[in-house]
Each structure stands twice: as C-alpha cells, then as structure tokens.
Design a protein around this motif. Structure first.
Motif, PDB file in Angstrom:
ATOM      1  N   MET A  54     -18.970 -44.187  -0.551  1.00 13.96           N
ATOM      2  CA  MET A  54     -19.641 -44.858   0.732  1.00 13.96           C
ATOM      3  C   MET A  54     -20.691 -46.086   0.358  1.00 13.96           C
ATOM      4  SD  MET A  54     -18.464 -43.420   3.187  1.00 13.96           S
ATOM      5  CE  MET A  54     -18.847 -43.872   5.051  1.00 13.96           C
ATOM      6  N   LEU A  55     -20.759 -45.656  -0.425  1.00 13.10           N
ATOM      7  CA  LEU A  55     -22.031 -46.756  -0.640  1.00 13.10           C
ATOM      8  C   LEU A  55     -20.870 -48.505  -0.929  1.00 13.10           C
ATOM      9  CD1 LEU A  55     -24.692 -47.803  -0.404  1.00 13.10           C
ATOM     10  CD2 LEU A  55     -25.345 -46.861  -2.755  1.00 13.10           C
ATOM     11  N   ALA A  56     -20.002 -47.666  -2.354  1.00 10.60           N
ATOM     12  CA  ALA A  56     -19.195 -48.414  -2.690  1.00 10.60           C
ATOM     13  C   ALA A  56     -18.120 -49.464  -2.196  1.00 10.60           C
ATOM     14  CB  ALA A  56     -18.884 -47.603  -4.057  1.00 10.60           C
ATOM     15  N   LEU A  57     -18.333 -48.665  -0.930  1.00  8.64           N
ATOM     16  CA  LEU A  57     -17.295 -49.569   0.626  1.00  8.64           C
ATOM     17  C   LEU A  57     -18.068 -50.407   1.407  1.00  8.64           C
ATOM     18  CD1 LEU A  57     -15.105 -46.553   1.600  1.00  8.64           C
ATOM     19  CD2 LEU A  57     -14.349 -48.463   0.059  1.00  8.64           C
ATOM     20  N   LEU A  58     -19.570 -49.864   1.346  1.00 14.22           N
ATOM     21  CA  LEU A  58     -20.237 -49.985   2.914  1.00 14.22           C
ATOM     22  C   LEU A  58     -20.636 -51.658   2.143  1.00 14.22           C
ATOM     23  CD1 LEU A  58     -22.098 -47.875   4.169  1.00 14.22           C
ATOM     24  CD2 LEU A  58     -20.457 -49.211   5.801  1.00 14.22           C
ATOM     25  N   ILE A  59     -21.559 -52.425   0.345  1.00 13.97           N
ATOM     26  CA  ILE A  59     -21.985 -52.897   0.156  1.00 13.97           C
ATOM     27  C   ILE A  59     -20.655 -54.207   0.154  1.00 13.97           C
ATOM     28  CG2 ILE A  59     -22.548 -53.657  -1.509  1.00 13.97           C
ATOM     29  CD1 ILE A  59     -23.405 -51.321  -2.633  1.00 13.97           C
ATOM     30  N   PRO A  60     -19.942 -53.896  -0.082  1.00 13.93           N
ATOM     31  CA  PRO A  60     -18.573 -55.043   0.086  1.00 13.93           C
ATOM     32  C   PRO A  60     -18.577 -56.079   1.147  1.00 13.93           C
ATOM     33  CG  PRO A  60     -17.718 -53.545  -1.317  1.00 13.93           C
ATOM     34  CD  PRO A  60     -18.430 -53.058  -0.921  1.00 13.93           C
ATOM     35  N   ILE A  61     -18.896 -55.217   2.002  1.00 11.81           N
ATOM     36  CA  ILE A  61     -18.005 -54.832   3.766  1.00 11.81           C
ATOM     37  C   ILE A  61     -19.438 -55.667   4.027  1.00 11.81           C
ATOM     38  CG2 ILE A  61     -18.074 -54.052   5.771  1.00 11.81           C
ATOM     39  CD1 ILE A  61     -16.215 -51.925   4.880  1.00 11.81           C
ATOM     40  N   VAL A  62     -21.258 -55.740   3.824  1.00  7.99           N
ATOM     41  CA  VAL A  62     -21.954 -55.741   4.468  1.00  7.99           C
ATOM     42  C   VAL A  62     -22.081 -57.243   3.992  1.00  7.99           C
ATOM     43  CG1 VAL A  62     -24.656 -55.715   4.527  1.00  7.99           C
ATOM     44  CG2 VAL A  62     -23.085 -53.502   4.625  1.00  7.99           C
TER      45      VAL A  62
END
Length: 181
Positions: A28-36
């Motif tokens: 989840m962290l790997a997905l959220l960082i680029p989105i943010v």
C-alpha cells in the motif's frame, strides 16, 4: 543432474502461501507514495486553478468574418474570468460564444450572431420568458428568464443578436452589457 538421466531434481523450498499484514502495508505504501507526489505536483502547478483563456484572437477572427459589427466586453467584472471562447458557423450564421466563470460558481455566456433573435435566444436559454427591458448605452435590451435559474439580457438589432445568459445577478448582466465595444 540431467533431466534425461531419470534423476529427480532436489525438492524446492516450499513457498509461503499467505502474505502477512506487514507485506500488505508495504504494498500500500509503495502505491500511495507516487500518488501523493503526483497530487502535490499537480496542486503546485496550479491544477486546481480555473481555466482562463484569452478571447482576443477569437474575437478578432469573428470581427474579420462577420457581416455585422462584433462587440465584446472590454472589461470583465471583478472576480470573473474568461473560461471559453469559440467562433463557428451555425445554420449559415457566424456565432461567437465567450464563456465566463464567476467568483461564486456563477457562469455567464455571451452569444453573438447574425441569426434571428428567436433562434439565438432558444439556443442560449431555452424556454425563455420576457421579464422587462433596460436601457443600456442608448440601446433597449430585453431581460428574459429561463429554466434552472438562467437569466438573459438580449439585444436584438437588424442583422445582429447579442445574448448574455447564465446564472448571474441582473447587475452583473448589465455590467457586462455596459462594457461592450
């Protein structure tokens, strides 16, 4: 160890069949960082600011092509900005449309055409009812109300129809009409 000699390969280590909460959190962290990061860059570059266009080239094009004198607002009231500007042929008539966005989510569109008033008004407001008239810069304008709170200020002259229509106060409609040049 050859596959052809009939020898069997060493048994492989058995893979884990379930993923733990820790693995899920890392995913989840790997997905959220680029989105943010993308959202932050978008906001930094003005992604939430309203679209503003320069109507001058479109107005100049309309003035060059129209058989009538094309007018456009020389000043936009405070808090308003041009959001769209287009000129096109429609039913054999040149039609100039300039859209404006207001400070409180209001909108207004200038439609100017050589077409008869009934067609231009119906296209801009639809089902309009005349409410009265106003004298602006020596010309008589008609005030109409339409569906969904749309109001229109209309100037119908021989060979030209100008309509300001939208969800704006009458004072704003008059201010736009007063600035026409």
């Amino acid at each position: 160890m050859s596959i052809f000699s009939g020898e069997s390969a060493a048994p492989a280590k058995e893979a884990r069949k379930t993923r733990g909460a820790k693995d899920l959190a890392y995913s989840m962290l790997a997905l959220l960082i680029p989105i943010v990061l993308m959202l932050g860059i978008w906001r930094l570059l003005g992604g939430e600011s309203p679209t503003t266009v320069d109507p001058d080239p479109v107005v100049a094009d309309a003035r060059a092509r129209a058989a009538y004198q094309v007018w456009a607002p020389s000043a936009v009231p405070a808090g308003w900005h041009v959001s769209t500007a287009k000129v096109a042929q429609q039913d054999g008539h040149l039609v100039l449309r300039i859209g404006y966005a207001g400070p409180d989510g209001e909108f207004l569109q200038l439609t100017e055409s050589g077409a008869p008033v009934a067609g231009v008004l119906d296209g801009a407001v639809g089902g309009a009812t005349v409410q009265g008239t106003a004298e602006i810069n020596g010309r008589t304008w008609s005030l109409y109300t339409g569906t969904k709170g749309v109001r229109a200020l209309v100037l119908a002259e021989t060979g030209r129809t100008i309509v300001f229509a939208g969800q704006a106060a009458d004072a704003v409609l008059v201010e736009f009409a007063t600035s026409l040049k």
